[in-house]
Design a protein around this motif. Sequence first.
Motif, mmCIF file in Angstrom:
data_model
loop_
_atom_site.group_PDB
_atom_site.id
_atom_site.type_symbol
_atom_site.label_atom_id
_atom_site.label_comp_id
_atom_site.label_asym_id
_atom_site.label_seq_id
_atom_site.Cartn_x
_atom_site.Cartn_y
_atom_site.Cartn_z
ATOM 1 N N MET A 1 0.813 -1.208 0.000
ATOM 2 C CA MET A 1 0.000 0.000 0.000
ATOM 3 C C MET A 1 0.852 1.266 0.000
ATOM 4 S SD MET A 1 -3.276 -0.473 -0.246
ATOM 5 C CE MET A 1 -2.670 -1.569 -1.532
ATOM 6 N N ALA A 2 1.972 1.236 0.702
ATOM 7 C CA ALA A 2 2.866 2.394 0.723
ATOM 8 C C ALA A 2 3.413 2.665 -0.682
ATOM 9 C CB ALA A 2 4.005 2.157 1.709
ATOM 10 N N VAL A 3 3.773 1.596 -1.393
ATOM 11 C CA VAL A 3 4.285 1.753 -2.763
ATOM 12 C C VAL A 3 3.204 2.311 -3.681
ATOM 13 C CG1 VAL A 3 5.127 0.494 -4.787
ATOM 14 C CG2 VAL A 3 6.028 -0.053 -2.506
ATOM 15 N N PHE A 4 2.002 1.736 -3.610
ATOM 16 C CA PHE A 4 0.911 2.196 -4.468
ATOM 17 C C PHE A 4 0.514 3.632 -4.148
ATOM 18 C CE2 PHE A 4 0.450 -2.075 -5.947
ATOM 19 C CZ PHE A 4 -0.263 -1.989 -7.130
ATOM 20 N N ALA A 5 0.528 3.984 -2.870
ATOM 21 C CA ALA A 5 0.201 5.357 -2.480
ATOM 22 C C ALA A 5 1.184 6.332 -3.105
ATOM 23 C CB ALA A 5 0.226 5.484 -0.962
ATOM 24 N N GLY A 6 2.466 5.951 -3.117
ATOM 25 C CA GLY A 6 3.476 6.816 -3.727
ATOM 26 C C GLY A 6 3.270 6.979 -5.215
ATOM 27 N N VAL A 7 2.936 5.882 -5.897
ATOM 28 C CA VAL A 7 2.731 5.936 -7.343
ATOM 29 C C VAL A 7 1.532 6.816 -7.691
ATOM 30 C CG1 VAL A 7 2.108 4.572 -9.382
ATOM 31 C CG2 VAL A 7 3.814 3.704 -7.761
ATOM 32 N N VAL A 8 0.418 6.614 -6.979
ATOM 33 C CA VAL A 8 -0.783 7.417 -7.234
ATOM 34 C C VAL A 8 -0.511 8.893 -6.958
ATOM 35 C CG1 VAL A 8 -3.171 7.869 -6.511
ATOM 36 C CG2 VAL A 8 -2.383 5.522 -6.801
ATOM 37 N N TYR A 9 0.220 9.177 -5.882
ATOM 38 C CA TYR A 9 0.516 10.571 -5.530
ATOM 39 C C TYR A 9 1.347 11.244 -6.630
ATOM 40 C CZ TYR A 9 1.761 14.640 -2.745
ATOM 41 O OH TYR A 9 1.917 15.938 -2.298
ATOM 42 N N VAL A 10 2.344 10.541 -7.147
ATOM 43 C CA VAL A 10 3.215 11.116 -8.185
ATOM 44 C C VAL A 10 2.440 11.391 -9.471
ATOM 45 C CG1 VAL A 10 5.186 10.627 -9.710
ATOM 46 C CG2 VAL A 10 5.334 10.121 -7.252
ATOM 47 N N PHE A 11 1.524 10.482 -9.813
ATOM 48 C CA PHE A 11 0.798 10.611 -11.086
ATOM 49 C C PHE A 11 -0.649 11.060 -10.886
ATOM 50 C CE2 PHE A 11 4.158 7.476 -11.933
ATOM 51 C CZ PHE A 11 4.774 8.075 -13.031
ATOM 52 N N ARG A 12 -0.937 11.719 -9.770
ATOM 53 C CA ARG A 12 -2.316 12.099 -9.463
ATOM 54 C C ARG A 12 -2.914 13.026 -10.513
ATOM 55 N NH1 ARG A 12 1.371 14.796 -6.625
ATOM 56 N NH2 ARG A 12 1.116 16.971 -5.980
ATOM 57 N N ARG A 13 -2.140 13.962 -11.012
ATOM 58 C CA ARG A 13 -2.660 14.898 -12.012
ATOM 59 C C ARG A 13 -3.050 14.167 -13.293
ATOM 60 N NH1 ARG A 13 -2.137 20.234 -12.024
ATOM 61 N NH2 ARG A 13 -0.553 20.090 -10.377
ATOM 62 N N GLU A 14 -2.153 13.315 -13.770
ATOM 63 C CA GLU A 14 -2.412 12.582 -15.021
ATOM 64 C C GLU A 14 -3.610 11.644 -14.880
ATOM 65 O OE1 GLU A 14 1.681 14.081 -15.003
ATOM 66 O OE2 GLU A 14 0.495 12.929 -13.556
ATOM 67 N N LEU A 15 -3.735 10.998 -13.733
ATOM 68 C CA LEU A 15 -4.864 10.093 -13.501
ATOM 69 C C LEU A 15 -6.195 10.825 -13.570
ATOM 70 C CD1 LEU A 15 -3.547 7.858 -10.575
ATOM 71 C CD2 LEU A 15 -4.280 7.054 -12.832
ATOM 72 N N LEU A 16 -6.285 11.924 -12.869
ATOM 73 C CA LEU A 16 -7.562 12.645 -12.792
ATOM 74 C C LEU A 16 -7.971 13.249 -14.135
ATOM 75 C CD1 LEU A 16 -7.184 14.395 -9.323
ATOM 76 C CD2 LEU A 16 -8.649 12.465 -9.904
ATOM 77 N N LEU A 17 -6.995 13.713 -14.902
ATOM 78 C CA LEU A 17 -7.325 14.336 -16.188
ATOM 79 C C LEU A 17 -7.851 13.331 -17.203
ATOM 80 C CD1 LEU A 17 -4.400 16.904 -16.578
ATOM 81 C CD2 LEU A 17 -6.819 17.391 -16.118
#
Length: 446
Positions: free
Chosen positions: A324-340
């Motif tokens: 979960m810590a790894v996935f949280a980091g990945v989502v946080y880094v790419f949060r802008r791209e994911l939401l768009l």
Amino acid sequence: MSDTTLSKEEKQYKRLTEEPVARLVLELGLPTTISMLITNLYNMVDTWFVSQLGTSATGAVGVVFGLMAIIQAFGFMFGHGAGSNISRLLGAHEKERAKAFSATGFYLAAGAGVLIAIIGILDLNGLCRLLGSTETILPYARIYAFYILVSAPAMASSCVMNNVLRYEGYANLAMVGLVSGGILNMAGDAILMWGSTMISQYISFGILLFFFLRGKTQSSLAPKYFTWEFAVHKNILTAGFPSMMRQGLASVSTMMLNAQAAVYGDIAIAAMSVVSRIFNFVFSVALGIGQGFQPVSSFNYGAKKYSRVRKAFWFTLCASLVTMAVFAGVVYVFRRELLLQFLTDMDAYEIAFYALQIQCLTLPFIPVCICGNMLFQSIGKGGRATILASFRSGTIYIPALLILTAFWGIRGIQWSQPVSDILSAVLSLPVAVAFLKGLPEDSTEV
């Protein structure tokens, strides 16, 4: 006796009670995790295709998510309830008794799915409004809800077959059924959009049913094994009620979240819907690992090998925390791209962006809640499992949502899930630790 002279049932017993628990949890958890990821991926693909129709259509996905949670609540209740009992019975060498639980759980789930479909279709508008639909979202929600209701019998009964396969230690077979339907759903989205989910559910149902009809399992779905025996129904409901509580409260929470967000318009509903979809995808990883732990826990508890239950719990918790810590980091880094990918309205994007950021920070707390809940559910401790299951989606989340929103507006909506995750973890861990410390020594009986 060599492994070559053992029956299939004896080999499975030896595997679940002697193979190193870390490897066993990963063997059973990996197929389940893949299944969960594919299932949530096709939900995200649904959201992406629907988002091309506009913000109100995206909001409809969030509204109907509450309906899916209701159907799954019954499916998981009967599925986990039957599966937990089956695994413990097989661990105690009571194969014939296990068949009553598999057949009874299956037909109860199918009946619940039919009943939900009939009630929902008779008042589709009322149902969608109850789920939190606004008048502008309603036309889209009606269409999506109809197809979900038609698929309700397959969705609910597939939950039972999937869980029975997992609890017997055949996670690979469960994965094949769910992944096949998920892939076909994604392929069909471009053509059918709303209807592809319904078709994929019935395909998954057919594949899972095929494994039972071909005798791949020790349990059975044959109607002759269905029973009205009070003890069977009681044990299914007792072991499965935590799942009903977890999924049912998730549905209620979704309705309440939509109602609170509706004050700020369709953009708020759409924003929180997208955030929920992204985090359900990540959450499925921890859930998949936890579901790999469940058959190990229940089978060894039934076989009175308590040291393996303790080892499996701590390994599962540590593995889930790191993941979960790894996935949280990945989502946080790419949060802008994911939401768009899902939101074109910039007001909706801003709401979702803030919520996504803070949920990333509290994501590692989630495995504590999951592992504690699954420990008690897998060994038949329904009371404690129900209490822990209610925390994250209900008894902590709902008050947090109402209180924080009342004092903090839209920021309260965004913070309610992170606050719930932290408090749920703080309350869950001591209960699990105390129970594990109190387990007796392993039995020497064969």
